[in-house]
Design an enzyme around this catalytic site. Structure first.
Site, mmCIF file in Angstrom:
data_model
loop_
_atom_site.group_PDB
_atom_site.id
_atom_site.type_symbol
_atom_site.label_atom_id
_atom_site.label_comp_id
_atom_site.label_asym_id
_atom_site.label_seq_id
_atom_site.Cartn_x
_atom_site.Cartn_y
_atom_site.Cartn_z
ATOM 1 N N SER A 5 -6.523 -3.751 -2.621
ATOM 2 C CA SER A 5 -6.561 -5.172 -2.972
ATOM 3 C C SER A 5 -6.164 -5.409 -4.430
ATOM 4 O O SER A 5 -5.478 -6.388 -4.744
ATOM 5 C CB SER A 5 -7.953 -5.746 -2.708
ATOM 6 O OG SER A 5 -8.942 -5.076 -3.469
ATOM 7 N N ASP A 25 0.396 2.889 -3.814
ATOM 8 C CA ASP A 25 -0.051 1.552 -3.433
ATOM 9 C C ASP A 25 0.969 0.485 -3.817
ATOM 10 O O ASP A 25 1.301 -0.406 -3.024
ATOM 11 C CB ASP A 25 -1.398 1.234 -4.080
ATOM 12 C CG ASP A 25 -2.484 2.191 -3.632
ATOM 13 O OD1 ASP A 25 -2.308 2.840 -2.590
ATOM 14 O OD2 ASP A 25 -3.518 2.294 -4.329
#
Length: 404
Positions: A151, A196
């Site tokens: 996130s 990521d």
């Protein structure tokens, strides 16, 4: 099984206007990621195979009109300030919000969630010389926080692509990946690898991204779960043990120490016949995981490229979890329980994802077995007195980009 609804450009625009008193210039999204296989290999210059998921951080951005003070957000401190307001709220029910200028940013000056977009602004100044400001951003996220779905990196990427478009920075995908990694490493102070950001920025819908972390070369690997009647379940254990951050850093340092002992630049340079006897027991275990995990990534790619179908990679996922639990020692009782229950419930393969010590696991399941597997996991957690897990299906979604 939980579900979520993504915000629309219209809803983002309405929220932005209510907060800041004018219309945004654009809306952008950056997805979270699930790393299908290749865990703790990225910072060892290794191989990874993530997918971008259909949960994302959305950003509406506008350039503040001169002298503009209207809106419900805190008034700007100065003409060059950046204001950011989130749809998430604190314990008292207040929206999370922050404000800063590019000139005041130094590592440690900004704490908490706002440090991630602040790090991006700081790194833009260092990389391009542009000191962006006079901007307002509204952030809305459907990526669970603390679930190991990246996130915070999705937030950094969403802010960067919004700033790149509105401020005309002219960054290409590779530059965006490296810039957000530097923001995370140097400003936020988290020693993360590069998977990521790359997954969020570079992945095509319906594909996994085969990324070589040594040279950042990529290849899109078809990964259409729907076409094969499969689902990928995310099992958010909703726990994060206190040693998660320190454990991650410890393992990265151990890998670097092992590479020095073996006289190589990184563990990617290991040969199958490299003598590991000079290593300590701990170093040897970490090295075994990295070497075997890179091999599992290659085996997964070979299988998918060879037309074997997604079902055939289940055993590789489960072997990855075993290695992470036994050799890398980053699992925990909740993650082990999630994997075991998923397999007992009929999953084709399952493993923990992310840094470890909590967060999420994934399970590859037949579409017809989604409810059965989910119920088996939920029952196993209840029997052990654990928090009820949040379980949801994800697809291989589109990488970051502009919505409107």
């Amino acid at each position: 099984m939980s579900t979520t609804t993504a915000p629309t450009p219209e809803s983002l625009g309405r929220e932005f206007a209510a907060l800041f008193g004018y219309t945004p210039l654009g809306t952008f999204r950056a997805p979270g990621r699930v790393n299908l296989i290749g865990e703790h290999t990225d910072y060892n210059s290794g191989l990874v195979l993530p997918i971008a998921i259909d949960r994302a951080v959305h950003v509406a951005i506008g350039r503040r009109p001169a002298g503009h003070m209207r809106g419900s957000a805190e008034p700007p401190r100065g003409v060059e300030s950046i204001r950011i307001v989130s749809d998430h709220r604190d314990a008292a029910g207040r929206r999370l919000a922050g404000q800063f200028t590019a000139d005041e940013l130094v590592p440690g000056a900004v704490q908490g969630w706002i440090s991630h977009p602040a790090g991006v602004v700081d790194e833009i100044a260092k990389t391009t010389g542009d000191r962006v400001g006079g901007l307002d951003l509204f952030v809305s996220s459907t990526v669970p926080v603390g679930a190991g779905l990246s996130s915070s990196h999705a937030l950094e990427v969403a802010v960067l692509i919004a700033l790149d478009a509105i401020c005309g920075l002219g960054l290409d995908d590779r530059e965006k990946v490296l810039l957000t990694q530097r923001a995370e490493n140097d400003f936020v102070g988290a020693p993360t690898g590069i998977v990521d950001q790359a997954a969020s920025i570079m992945t095509a819908a319906g594909h996994a991204l085969f990324l070589d972390c040594r040279d950042l070369s990529t290849r899109q690997i078809p990964f259409d779960l729907d076409a094969e009647g499969l689902r990928l379940l995310v099992i958010d254990t909703r726990v994060s043990h206190s040693h998660s951050e320190s454990g991650y850093g410890d393992r990265r340092r151990t890998c670097e120490e092992a590479a020095r002992v073996l006289g190589i630049e990184s563990l990617r340079d290991l040969d199958d016949d490299t003598d590991l006897s000079p290593l300590t027991d701990e170093q040897g275990k970490r090295v075994r995981h990295v070497r075997s995990e890179n091999a599992r990534v290659r085996a997964t790619i070979d299988h998918l490229d060879g037309g074997g179908g997604i079902r055939g990679i289940g055993a590789l996922l489960t072997a990855s979890h075993r290695s992470l639990a036994e050799d890398y020692e980053v699992s925990c009782v909740e993650l082990d329980a999630a994997v075991a229950a998923a397999l007992e419930g009929g999953a084709l393969g399952a493993r923990m994802i992310g840094g470890g010590f909590g967060g999420s696991a994934i399970a590859l399941v037949e579409a017809a077995d989604v409810d059965v597997v989910g119920e088996a996991i939920t029952a196993a957690f209840a029997a052990r007195g654990y928090l009820a897990p949040d379980i949801f299906a994800v697809s291989a979604g589109e990488g970051a980009g502009r919505i409107v």
